[in-house]
Design a protein around this motif. Sequence first.
Motif, PDB file in Angstrom:
ATOM      1  N   LYS A  13       9.291  -1.433  21.762  1.00  0.00           N
ATOM      2  CA  LYS A  13       8.391  -0.374  22.226  1.00  0.00           C
ATOM      3  C   LYS A  13       8.748   0.082  23.631  1.00  0.00           C
ATOM      4  CE  LYS A  13       3.488   0.796  22.584  1.00  0.00           C
ATOM      5  NZ  LYS A  13       2.095   0.316  22.415  1.00  0.00           N
ATOM      6  N   LYS A  14       8.937  -0.864  24.548  1.00  0.00           N
ATOM      7  CA  LYS A  14       9.360  -0.557  25.921  1.00  0.00           C
ATOM      8  C   LYS A  14      10.566  -1.424  26.249  1.00  0.00           C
ATOM      9  CE  LYS A  14       5.435  -1.509  27.903  1.00  0.00           C
ATOM     10  NZ  LYS A  14       4.430  -1.694  28.983  1.00  0.00           N
ATOM     11  N   THR A  15      11.717  -0.784  26.492  1.00  0.00           N
ATOM     12  CA  THR A  15      12.964  -1.526  26.672  1.00  0.00           C
ATOM     13  C   THR A  15      13.670  -1.096  27.952  1.00  0.00           C
ATOM     14  OG1 THR A  15      13.262  -1.686  24.270  1.00  0.00           O
ATOM     15  CG2 THR A  15      15.190  -2.115  25.638  1.00  0.00           C
ATOM     16  N   GLY A  16      14.082  -2.080  28.754  1.00  0.00           N
ATOM     17  CA  GLY A  16      14.848  -1.806  29.950  1.00  0.00           C
ATOM     18  C   GLY A  16      16.332  -1.970  29.689  1.00  0.00           C
ATOM     19  N   SER A  52      11.766   4.482  21.128  1.00  0.00           N
ATOM     20  CA  SER A  52      11.521   3.484  22.162  1.00  0.00           C
ATOM     21  C   SER A  52      11.394   4.167  23.525  1.00  0.00           C
ATOM     22  CB  SER A  52      12.676   2.472  22.205  1.00  0.00           C
ATOM     23  OG  SER A  52      12.493   1.533  23.248  1.00  0.00           O
ATOM     24  N   ARG A  53      10.493   3.676  24.361  1.00  0.00           N
ATOM     25  CA  ARG A  53      10.387   4.125  25.743  1.00  0.00           C
ATOM     26  C   ARG A  53      11.438   3.351  26.540  1.00  0.00           C
ATOM     27  NH1 ARG A  53       6.409   5.413  29.702  1.00  0.00           N
ATOM     28  NH2 ARG A  53       7.597   5.880  31.590  1.00  0.00           N
ATOM     29  N   VAL A  54      12.359   4.058  27.183  1.00  0.00           N
ATOM     30  CA  VAL A  54      13.512   3.426  27.814  1.00  0.00           C
ATOM     31  C   VAL A  54      13.395   3.491  29.329  1.00  0.00           C
ATOM     32  CG1 VAL A  54      16.031   3.370  27.955  1.00  0.00           C
ATOM     33  CG2 VAL A  54      14.923   4.151  25.844  1.00  0.00           C
ATOM     34  N   ILE A 113      13.214   8.556  28.544  1.00  0.00           N
ATOM     35  CA  ILE A 113      14.107   7.703  29.332  1.00  0.00           C
ATOM     36  C   ILE A 113      13.769   7.912  30.800  1.00  0.00           C
ATOM     37  CG2 ILE A 113      16.484   7.171  29.968  1.00  0.00           C
ATOM     38  CD1 ILE A 113      17.380   8.127  27.245  1.00  0.00           C
ATOM     39  N   SER A 114      13.315   6.848  31.465  1.00  0.00           N
ATOM     40  CA  SER A 114      12.885   6.943  32.861  1.00  0.00           C
ATOM     41  C   SER A 114      13.903   6.268  33.769  1.00  0.00           C
ATOM     42  CB  SER A 114      11.517   6.263  33.050  1.00  0.00           C
ATOM     43  OG  SER A 114      10.549   6.864  32.218  1.00  0.00           O
TER      44      SER A 114
END
Length: 395
Positions: free
Chosen positions: A35-38, A63-65, A138-139
């Motif tokens: 769900k949230k991946t670095g 996915s929130r990257v 993508i942040s």
Amino acid sequence: MTDFDNSSFICKGDKLYTNDISAIGTAVGLSGIGKKTGVATDGSRAAKSAAYSIMGALSSASSRVWDFGESFYAQFQYLVKFCSLDSGIFISRKNAQTVIRICGKNGLPISINAQNEIESIMNNSKFLEDKPAFCGEISEMHGVGMMYLRQLLRQARGELKNISCFVKCQNDKISSLMEDCLYRLECRQGDEMTLKINNDGKSLSVFHRDCGWLSFDRISAILVKYETQSGNDIAVPFNSPFALSEIAENEGAKVYRYSLFDTEMPADIQRVVDNCTFLTDGLFAAIKLLWTICDTGKSVAKLSSELPDFYISRKITDSPFDASSFSRECEKNGIIIKNGVAILDYPKGRATVTPSRTGNKIHIMSEAANYEISKEICDITMERFINQSIDTNGK
């Protein structure tokens, strides 16, 4: 192409094709930890190229990257925990290979179930339905690395004006960060003591002219004793030397031995784990050690001499048992199993045996009051497991 250890899901290859790299990103994104991946890299050109492919695949899988840019593995694990992410993917180049490591919540290893889920999605990717989906954002998070430096500085509760040391590390990012940190703490450069940190930033060894080289186990013991004498409890990974627990207990502290796969710890234990980052991060250990020297007024050689005698030997060897039969055979022969680790007691020491994630390797660690006995126990334990003669009669 794939291999696993007890710290992370690892994919290695001197030839990793774009579709293979994208498949890893897609599989993580579609899994329960995606769900949230670095994502971060060691800065090499090949690693950066792979990161773009992985981030694109993660985004396509909704996915929130979080793009952390360049980092090193110890720092990256901290950032995954700091940002409360579900998973992290770190890409690097080592020995002419592209290495992709995956960690879970709190920067800890992913569970066996998560590993199997990712592998299953990769193996069955050709059967996945290609349907429109909202792409995840993508942040850019390059600046958040300063939080690691801030927390690192907090390991020292004041300036280190009367301390001098020299930092040695082949990873320029670690060397630069440590030099910045030491400059801010007003620590001087000097050759009386050398801090050697490995390329991942996970381990520290120290040289002092009065005692030679001290291992990370020895440094950890010094820091555990200092922390407990300061009135703090201790949390150690389940595969740490038992000597650390015994030192803490002798000082009247509570000791928590936690599993590296336990991502849902009670809040009170999690606080203790967070306070003991110096046991799993070489940079935290280095700054904590310098503060301990400054606060006690004792050299690292003196602090080491005040510890009880203990020596650690380690070996990794092929295992005749698969992951499931390992525990079964140990239990059948009366060997204690805790958190998947076999614990064997000997008249003059003890050994722990940890199976690798795939079960094709075993990691042996032995403890004793002198080096020769620790090596002997390590060799005896290895022979017992290799020869499939697990019993409780080892001497």
